[in-house]
Design a protein around this motif. Structure first.
Motif, PDB file in Angstrom:
ATOM      1  N   VAL A  40      56.722  24.353 -35.580  1.00 19.32           N
ATOM      2  CA  VAL A  40      56.443  23.466 -34.954  1.00 19.32           C
ATOM      3  C   VAL A  40      57.678  23.171 -33.775  1.00 19.32           C
ATOM      4  N   ALA A  41      58.664  22.753 -34.439  1.00 19.19           N
ATOM      5  CA  ALA A  41      59.666  22.217 -33.757  1.00 19.19           C
ATOM      6  C   ALA A  41      59.769  23.082 -32.677  1.00 19.19           C
ATOM      7  N   GLU A  42      59.987  24.143 -32.784  1.00 22.91           N
ATOM      8  CA  GLU A  42      60.123  26.108 -32.279  1.00 22.91           C
ATOM      9  C   GLU A  42      59.189  25.699 -31.408  1.00 22.91           C
ATOM     10  N   ALA A  43      57.641  25.589 -31.875  1.00 22.30           N
ATOM     11  CA  ALA A  43      56.641  25.595 -30.747  1.00 22.30           C
ATOM     12  C   ALA A  43      57.019  24.621 -29.541  1.00 22.30           C
ATOM     13  N   VAL A  44      57.150  23.743 -29.502  1.00 18.43           N
ATOM     14  CA  VAL A  44      57.168  22.858 -28.727  1.00 18.43           C
ATOM     15  C   VAL A  44      57.860  22.598 -27.192  1.00 18.43           C
ATOM     16  N   ARG A  45      59.442  23.075 -27.458  1.00 13.07           N
ATOM     17  CA  ARG A  45      60.456  23.017 -26.575  1.00 13.07           C
ATOM     18  C   ARG A  45      60.262  23.225 -24.758  1.00 13.07           C
ATOM     19  N   GLY A  46      59.418  24.192 -25.102  1.00 14.80           N
ATOM     20  CA  GLY A  46      58.344  24.299 -23.497  1.00 14.80           C
ATOM     21  C   GLY A  46      58.058  23.422 -22.915  1.00 14.80           C
ATOM     22  N   ALA A  47      57.371  22.643 -23.902  1.00 12.50           N
ATOM     23  CA  ALA A  47      56.185  21.431 -23.659  1.00 12.50           C
ATOM     24  C   ALA A  47      57.312  20.531 -23.265  1.00 12.50           C
ATOM     25  N   ARG A  48      58.485  20.163 -24.248  1.00 17.94           N
ATOM     26  CA  ARG A  48      59.861  18.836 -23.984  1.00 17.94           C
ATOM     27  C   ARG A  48      59.827  19.305 -22.516  1.00 17.94           C
ATOM     28  N   ALA A  49      60.578  20.364 -22.161  1.00 18.85           N
ATOM     29  CA  ALA A  49      60.971  20.482 -21.627  1.00 18.85           C
ATOM     30  C   ALA A  49      60.486  20.560 -19.845  1.00 18.85           C
ATOM     31  N   LEU A  50      59.190  20.617 -20.454  1.00 19.84           N
ATOM     32  CA  LEU A  50      58.410  20.976 -18.493  1.00 19.84           C
ATOM     33  C   LEU A  50      57.606  19.379 -18.288  1.00 19.84           C
ATOM     34  N   VAL A  51      56.913  18.467 -19.685  1.00 15.03           N
ATOM     35  CA  VAL A  51      56.642  16.692 -19.831  1.00 15.03           C
ATOM     36  C   VAL A  51      58.000  16.013 -19.126  1.00 15.03           C
ATOM     37  N   GLN A  52      59.356  16.626 -19.099  1.00 13.31           N
ATOM     38  CA  GLN A  52      60.761  16.199 -18.823  1.00 13.31           C
ATOM     39  C   GLN A  52      60.862  16.270 -16.981  1.00 13.31           C
ATOM     40  N   VAL A  53      60.545  17.716 -16.634  1.00 15.91           N
ATOM     41  CA  VAL A  53      60.664  17.807 -15.463  1.00 15.91           C
ATOM     42  C   VAL A  53      59.493  17.014 -14.245  1.00 15.91           C
ATOM     43  N   ARG A  54      58.222  17.157 -15.358  1.00 16.38           N
ATOM     44  CA  ARG A  54      57.258  16.065 -14.439  1.00 16.38           C
ATOM     45  C   ARG A  54      57.881  15.581 -14.643  1.00 16.38           C
ATOM     46  N   ASP A  55      58.092  14.559 -15.425  1.00 11.05           N
ATOM     47  CA  ASP A  55      58.009  12.957 -15.384  1.00 11.05           C
ATOM     48  C   ASP A  55      59.366  12.728 -14.397  1.00 11.05           C
ATOM     49  N   GLU A  56      60.364  13.961 -13.905  1.00 11.90           N
ATOM     50  CA  GLU A  56      61.460  13.143 -13.010  1.00 11.90           C
ATOM     51  C   GLU A  56      61.228  13.605 -11.889  1.00 11.90           C
ATOM     52  N   LEU A  57      59.779  14.412 -11.125  1.00  9.72           N
ATOM     53  CA  LEU A  57      59.867  14.640  -9.951  1.00  9.72           C
ATOM     54  C   LEU A  57      58.419  13.724  -9.791  1.00  9.72           C
ATOM     55  N   ALA A  58      57.990  13.086 -10.354  1.00  6.84           N
ATOM     56  CA  ALA A  58      57.036  12.576 -10.566  1.00  6.84           C
ATOM     57  C   ALA A  58      56.547  11.587  -8.924  1.00  6.84           C
ATOM     58  N   HIS A  59      57.875  11.508  -8.508  1.00  7.78           N
ATOM     59  CA  HIS A  59      57.518  10.130  -7.519  1.00  7.78           C
ATOM     60  C   HIS A  59      57.642  11.656  -6.361  1.00  7.78           C
ATOM     61  N   LEU A  60      57.869  12.876  -6.535  1.00  9.05           N
ATOM     62  CA  LEU A  60      57.945  13.541  -5.348  1.00  9.05           C
ATOM     63  C   LEU A  60      56.893  14.254  -5.368  1.00  9.05           C
ATOM     64  N   MET A  61      56.081  14.656  -6.317  1.00 10.70           N
ATOM     65  CA  MET A  61      54.768  15.926  -6.360  1.00 10.70           C
ATOM     66  C   MET A  61      53.967  15.522  -7.569  1.00 10.70           C
ATOM     67  N   ASP A  62      52.673  16.159  -7.881  1.00 11.65           N
ATOM     68  CA  ASP A  62      51.634  16.554  -8.924  1.00 11.65           C
ATOM     69  C   ASP A  62      51.825  17.695  -9.514  1.00 11.65           C
ATOM     70  N   ILE A  63      52.275  17.712 -10.579  1.00 10.16           N
ATOM     71  CA  ILE A  63      52.559  18.305 -11.600  1.00 10.16           C
ATOM     72  C   ILE A  63      51.351  18.272 -12.594  1.00 10.16           C
ATOM     73  N   GLU A  64      50.439  19.138 -12.828  1.00  6.84           N
ATOM     74  CA  GLU A  64      49.454  19.734 -13.835  1.00  6.84           C
ATOM     75  C   GLU A  64      50.179  20.655 -15.025  1.00  6.84           C
ATOM     76  N   LEU A  65      50.464  19.823 -16.731  1.00 11.23           N
ATOM     77  CA  LEU A  65      51.001  21.046 -17.280  1.00 11.23           C
ATOM     78  C   LEU A  65      49.431  21.855 -18.165  1.00 11.23           C
ATOM     79  N   VAL A  66      49.452  22.925 -18.527  1.00 14.32           N
ATOM     80  CA  VAL A  66      49.211  23.652 -19.279  1.00 14.32           C
ATOM     81  C   VAL A  66      49.656  24.392 -20.039  1.00 14.32           C
ATOM     82  N   ALA A  67      48.870  24.024 -21.471  1.00  8.71           N
ATOM     83  CA  ALA A  67      49.419  24.984 -22.946  1.00  8.71           C
ATOM     84  C   ALA A  67      48.953  26.016 -22.756  1.00  8.71           C
ATOM     85  N   LEU A  68      49.794  27.098 -22.754  1.00  7.84           N
ATOM     86  CA  LEU A  68      49.481  28.735 -22.941  1.00  7.84           C
ATOM     87  C   LEU A  68      49.264  29.165 -24.518  1.00  7.84           C
ATOM     88  N   ALA A  69      48.372  28.682 -24.937  1.00  4.96           N
ATOM     89  CA  ALA A  69      48.541  29.594 -26.375  1.00  4.96           C
ATOM     90  C   ALA A  69      48.144  30.598 -27.042  1.00  4.96           C
TER      91      ALA A  69
END
Length: 429
Positions: A136-165
């Motif tokens: 599970v820890a390996e599986a969520v690496r990408g999501a953890r990274a993109l949630v971080q980026v979404r939060d960092e840029l939330a004041h600049l742009m809208d970012i939606e995330l889709v789980a590509l399974a």
């Protein structure tokens, strides 16, 4: 980077609209509140932005990106090839990635989109299950990274995330990714041994979680068809969320009768379709050395049926596409060339319709619309799509978030130079 941005803007002066009018545009917070003939409106100078006749458009939205893969080509050095070879190259590299490395590339790619005018991005992020054998820890690496980026840029742009399974990603891994705050359920059922069963699996997860769905659908010239099954399954689902499908390449090679039936199912479900010209033009048709298919979906048939068809850039400089400028005008230009659309249709697909498919409020230089705007040094939509001028001013929710200014110097032609008098010479004593 500019620490003075984002900067709230109350007035855009001397903007050129697509219909040829020169106007002033008043903004209140994140909304366009007035459009008047140029010179008629006033606001404090600190919150006024002079556009000097730049073309003012709805800011682009990117409805299908892969920020977790973006800008990885130089690291991977993948062979050029079709979808299968790209998947293999990416899968081998994905086992080596850290959260920080994914976040660094994703952040760089997102800011490049913003600088080019894109104020909203929907990005898929792989469930990194390593064929179902990962933790599970390996599986969520990408999501953890993109949630971080979404939060960092939330004041600049809208970012939606889709789980590509992928088809081999266990449900527990998909659920773990969604638990991190990923917004929609996605996957690529056409790659599964039983494509329709994988559609049903992913839809069951979405129903259980109360989430929207954005699937990669039928990304091949002659493979399985899942789009109609998906459309019929969600036809009566709640409309407080979005349902869409990307690629849909197989529609472009169907016989007219089958195509009409599938398109009717898509229209009845109000399923958004996202065509992705640059990546599908690259990945599809390698086996056809003569009369190579374009690899796009059946854009005109979908439009004729009233389907919301958006367009995106998909992959940028990764194993699935070695090029790409992170610029919606590149996508629009390819729609004109390969999709036989008008420039106005093409630009609408990367802006207004893209926002609709993403479930975002309407934007543009229209009273009551969201003040997500692109001002560009162009004289018309056709000029913008054709030349893609780098000179751009970008507003997100009524705030200036990016500006690119271009200064060009070109040598004068010979005739013009000959008409310029030579400077007088002064005799040297």
């Amino acid at each position: 980077m500019d620490s003075s941005l984002p900067r709230p803007i109350a007035l855009l002066r001397t903007a050129l609209l697509a219909d040829g009018r020169l106007v002033d545009v008043a903004l209140t917070d994140d909304t366009v509140t007035e459009v008047a003939p140029a010179g008629m409106l006033r606001a404090p100078s600190a919150s006024t932005l002079e556009l000097d006749g730049r073309l003012l458009l709805t800011a682009p939205a990117e409805p299908h990106a892969h920020l977790d893969k973006a800008l990885s080509a130089d690291r991977i050095d993948p062979p050029l090839g079709d979808l299968g070879s790209a998947i293999a190259a990416w899968a081998a590299y994905a086992t080596t990635m850290s959260v920080d490395e994914i976040a660094d590339r994703a952040r760089t790619a997102a800011l490049a989109l913003l600088a080019a005018g894109t104020t909203a991005v929907r990005t898929h992020v792989d469930v990194l299950s390593h064929g179902g054998t990962g933790t599970v820890a390996e599986a969520v690496r990408g999501a953890r990274a993109l949630v971080q980026v979404r939060d960092e840029l939330a004041h600049l742009m809208d970012i939606e995330l889709v789980a590509l399974a992928g088809p081999l990603a266990p449900d527990a891994h998909v659920e773990a990714v969604l638990d991190l705050g990923v917004d929609l359920v996605g996957g690529a059922p056409h790659l599964a041994e039983d494509p329709l069963a994988d559609v049903d699996r992913l839809l069951a997860i979405a129903r259980r979680r109360g989430l929207g769905v954005d699937l990669h659908a039928d990304e091949s010239l002659d493979g399985p068809v899942t789009l109609d099954h998906y459309a019929r399954a969600v036809r009566d689902w709640p409309r407080d969320r979005q349902y869409s499908a990307g690629h849909c390449v197989r529609l472009g090679t169907m016989d007219p009768e089958r195509l009409a039936r599938v398109v009717a199912d898509v229209a009845a479900a109000d399923l958004g379709v996202i065509t992705l010209p640059i990546t599908n033009l690259y990945l599809q048709g390698w086996q056809h050395r003569v009369s190579t298919p374009r690899g796009l979906t059946a854009i005109q048939a979908l439009l004729d049926a009233g389907v919301r068809v958006a367009a995106g850039a998909d992959n940028v400089r990764d194993p699935f596409n070695p090029v790409g400028r992170s610029d919606a005008l590149e996508t629009a230009s390819l729609l004109v060339t390969a999709g036989h659309l008008t420039p106005d249709q093409a630009y609408a697909m990367v802006s207004d319709t893209a926002r609709s498919v993403m479930g975002l409020p309407a934007a543009g230089p229209v009273v009551g619309a969201r003040a997500d705007l692109l001002a560009i040094a162009a004289t018309s939509v056709t000029d913008a799509v054709a030349n893609a001028p780098a000179d751009r001013i970008v507003l997100s929710r009524g705030r200036l978030v990016a500006r690119t200014e271009v200064h060009r110097t070109v040598a004068a032609p010979a005739r013009a130079r000959a008409s310029v008098p030579e400077p007088a010479t002064v005799p040297v004593p």
